[in-house]
Design an enzyme around this catalytic site. Structure first.
Site, PDB file in Angstrom:
ATOM      1  N   TRP A 152       0.805  -1.241  -0.089  1.00 33.83           N
ATOM      2  CA  TRP A 152      -0.158   0.006   0.188  1.00 33.83           C
ATOM      3  C   TRP A 152       0.842   1.262  -0.130  1.00 33.83           C
ATOM      4  O   TRP A 152       0.433   2.109  -0.745  1.00 33.83           O
ATOM      5  CB  TRP A 152      -1.047  -0.146   1.220  1.00 33.83           C
ATOM      6  CG  TRP A 152      -2.045  -0.997   1.072  1.00 33.83           C
ATOM      7  CD1 TRP A 152      -1.936  -2.109   1.915  1.00 33.83           C
ATOM      8  CD2 TRP A 152      -2.872  -1.321  -0.010  1.00 33.83           C
ATOM      9  NE1 TRP A 152      -3.006  -2.959   1.334  1.00 33.83           N
ATOM     10  CE2 TRP A 152      -3.763  -2.615   0.158  1.00 33.83           C
ATOM     11  CE3 TRP A 152      -3.401  -0.580  -1.062  1.00 33.83           C
ATOM     12  CZ2 TRP A 152      -4.731  -3.111  -0.674  1.00 33.83           C
ATOM     13  CZ3 TRP A 152      -4.179  -0.986  -2.048  1.00 33.83           C
ATOM     14  CH2 TRP A 152      -4.879  -2.282  -1.693  1.00 33.83           C
TER      15      TRP A 152
ATOM     16  N   ASP B 181      -1.373   6.521   6.726  1.00 31.89           N
ATOM     17  CA  ASP B 181      -2.482   5.753   6.148  1.00 31.89           C
ATOM     18  C   ASP B 181      -2.840   4.912   7.209  1.00 31.89           C
ATOM     19  O   ASP B 181      -1.649   3.839   7.402  1.00 31.89           O
ATOM     20  CB  ASP B 181      -1.855   4.920   4.871  1.00 31.89           C
ATOM     21  CG  ASP B 181      -3.041   3.943   4.371  1.00 31.89           C
ATOM     22  OD1 ASP B 181      -3.894   3.848   5.067  1.00 31.89           O
ATOM     23  OD2 ASP B 181      -2.804   3.058   3.275  1.00 31.89           O
TER      24      ASP B 181
ATOM     25  N   LYS C 224     -12.494  -1.783   7.501  1.00 31.28           N
ATOM     26  CA  LYS C 224     -11.710  -2.683   8.320  1.00 31.28           C
ATOM     27  C   LYS C 224     -12.103  -2.521   9.776  1.00 31.28           C
ATOM     28  O   LYS C 224     -12.697  -3.233  10.577  1.00 31.28           O
ATOM     29  CB  LYS C 224     -10.241  -2.422   8.275  1.00 31.28           C
ATOM     30  CG  LYS C 224      -9.843  -2.900   6.712  1.00 31.28           C
ATOM     31  CD  LYS C 224      -8.462  -2.527   6.487  1.00 31.28           C
ATOM     32  CE  LYS C 224      -8.186  -2.286   5.020  1.00 31.28           C
ATOM     33  NZ  LYS C 224      -8.596  -3.559   4.004  1.00 31.28           N
TER      34      LYS C 224
HETATM   35  N1  PMP Z   1      -4.085   1.090   2.530  1.00 29.49           N
HETATM   36  C1  PMP Z   1      -4.123   0.131   3.314  1.00 29.49           C
HETATM   37  C2  PMP Z   1      -3.302   0.027   4.514  1.00 29.49           C
HETATM   38  C3  PMP Z   1      -5.079  -0.770   2.991  1.00 29.49           C
HETATM   39  O1  PMP Z   1      -5.252  -2.261   3.339  1.00 29.49           O
HETATM   40  C4  PMP Z   1      -5.802  -0.719   2.038  1.00 29.49           C
HETATM   41  C5  PMP Z   1      -7.031  -1.768   1.479  1.00 29.49           C
HETATM   42  N2  PMP Z   1      -6.882  -3.052   1.879  1.00 29.49           N
HETATM   43  C6  PMP Z   1      -5.893   0.584   1.106  1.00 29.49           C
HETATM   44  C7  PMP Z   1      -4.947   1.564   1.629  1.00 29.49           C
HETATM   45  C8  PMP Z   1      -6.693   0.775  -0.125  1.00 29.49           C
HETATM   46  O2  PMP Z   1      -7.721   1.099   0.651  1.00 29.49           O
HETATM   47  P1  PMP Z   1      -9.088   1.420  -0.589  1.00 29.49           P
HETATM   48  O3  PMP Z   1      -9.625   0.021  -0.724  1.00 29.49           O
HETATM   49  O4  PMP Z   1     -10.254   1.809   0.344  1.00 29.49           O
HETATM   50  O5  PMP Z   1      -8.643   2.473  -1.488  1.00 29.49           O
END
Ligand code: PMP
Length: 371
Positions: A103, A172, A196
């Site tokens: 991510w 994040d 989550k």
């Molecule tokens: N950052 C993290 C740490 C994640 O776990 C995720 C999704 N699993 C995201 C960003 C992406 O999030 P989204 O699907 O809400 O764009």
């Protein structure tokens, strides 16, 4: 209604049953309004009250100081990957990124479109099994970005990094927000997709310091300016009303668990039980470095991908769903966010023991041999 099973999904993920029940009860009529929660105008008094209450509970939960704004946005954390550099980075400035998983790599890709990115640390060489202790910051970055919990690799920052000078820290926190205490005053901006720890997919929580709202670039599309959403109390356009409603219920639920200290204690206990078992198992092996193991996403392998697949199916037959590791790394991952019940962790451990007994022959060629 069919019986609920233990859902280890990484997100969307399990929600507190009491929250789901309350939402169900309000689907046809929110309180005594005669209009269902999904059907209320975001400009009407009932929904305005929901938004105000959601913000109030969020502030209470994390003791968010007055000089921070709480925003309920859309587009997921992935949109924040771009919105942050769009607001705070330009061709003449540098932002520092701590790369500790997939991510954060994605966040870097987006930032590079707007300015210079310096990789302050990179755990790729060790397949992101550890959060590097070494940091190589630039002199005065526009901001420092990190991912507090790495959903895919199962690592978590034990404490936040310290940025150089007065550079704002941007986090994040999608997969560990409000799972433990947080000192918001150390951050410039915190963001998290809700799906989550906070609610359903479709709403993104952003907590941003006032001066950053003002610092945001002006020559960017209206919807990507934090200012727009701060000025309009997250109602510039039609906001994700149901998501905010659910978040409100989840915030209250967390407060009822004893707040962030309460859920942290429960999370420590749940993850502790699982890691203790994994550390002593002769078949399963945890993949993350013990110093930075995630309490939210516990990743483990047997060392044999075929046996891993067998275990996932074996567990599924025993009402344990969603244990397959992310497609990029394989193995298993147990996502045990705030709302995941402790009984499910215990059931998983019993199931692993059962599987281990059945496969004692495999132990000799297992992970322990590879460790
Ligand atoms: N950052 C993290 C740490 C994640 O776990 C995720 C999704 N699993 C995201 C960003 C992406 O999030 P989204 O699907 O809400 O764009």
């Amino acid at each position: 209604m069919s019986t609920r099973i233990f859902n280890f999904s990484a997100g969307p993920a399990v929600l507190p049953e009491s929250v789901l029940e309350e939402a169900r009860d309000n689907l046809l009529s929110l309180g005594d309004t005669g209009i269902g929660v999904l059907e209320h105008s975001h400009r009407g008094p009932a929904m305005i009250e929901v938004f105000e209450e959601a913000e109030r509970l969020c502030r209470k939960l994390a003791a968010i100081p007055d000089n921070y704004r709480v925003l309920f946005l859309q587009g997921g954390a992935s949109t924040q990957f771009a919105t942050i550099p769009m607001n705070f980075l330009d061709r003449n400035s540098t932002a520092d990124y701590l790369v500790t998983g997939s991510w954060s790599k994605k966040a870097v890709q987006e930032a590079k479109m707007f300015g210079t990115v310096r990789i302050a640390c990179n755990g790729a060489d060790e397949n992101f099994s550890r959060i590097p202790a070494e940091r190589d910051f630039s002199e005065s970055p526009a901001y420092v970005h990190f991912t507090s919990n790495n959903t895919i690799f199962g690592t978590q920052f034990p404490t936040e990094p310290i940025p150089p000078g007065d550079a704002p820290l941007v986090c994040d926190a999608s997969s560990d927000i409000f799972s433990r205490e947080i000192d918001v005053s150390k951050y410039g901006l915190i963001y998290a997709g809700a799906q989550k720890n906070l609610g359903p997919s479709g709403v993104t929580l952003v907590v941003i310091r006032d001066d950053l709202v003002e610092r945001g670039a002006k020559e960017i599309p209206t919807m990507f300016q934090y200012r727009t959403h701060a000025q309009a109390d997250s109602c510039y356009n039609t906001p994700p009303t149901f998501g905010v409603y659910l978040m409100k219920l989840v915030f209250q639920w967390i407060l009822d668990q004893g707040g962030l200290a309460g859920v942290r204690e429960i999370n420590e206990r749940k993850a502790g039980k699982l890691y203790s078992y994994l550390d002593e198992s002769s078949l399963f092996r945890p993949t993350a470095d013990p110093a930075c193991r995630s309490r939210m996403n516990v990743t483990f392998v047997t060392g044999d991908p075929e046996l891993d697949a067998q275990f996932v199916a074996f567990a599924r037959d025993r009402r344990l769903d969603g244990l397959k590791g992310h497609r990029s790394v394989g193995g298993m991952r147990a996502s045990i966010y705030n709302a995941f019940p402790e009984a499910g962790v215990e059931h998983l451990i019993e199931t692993m023991r059962e599987f281990e007994d059945l496969h004692s022959d495999a132990v000799s060629r297992s992970s322990k041999a590879n460790a």
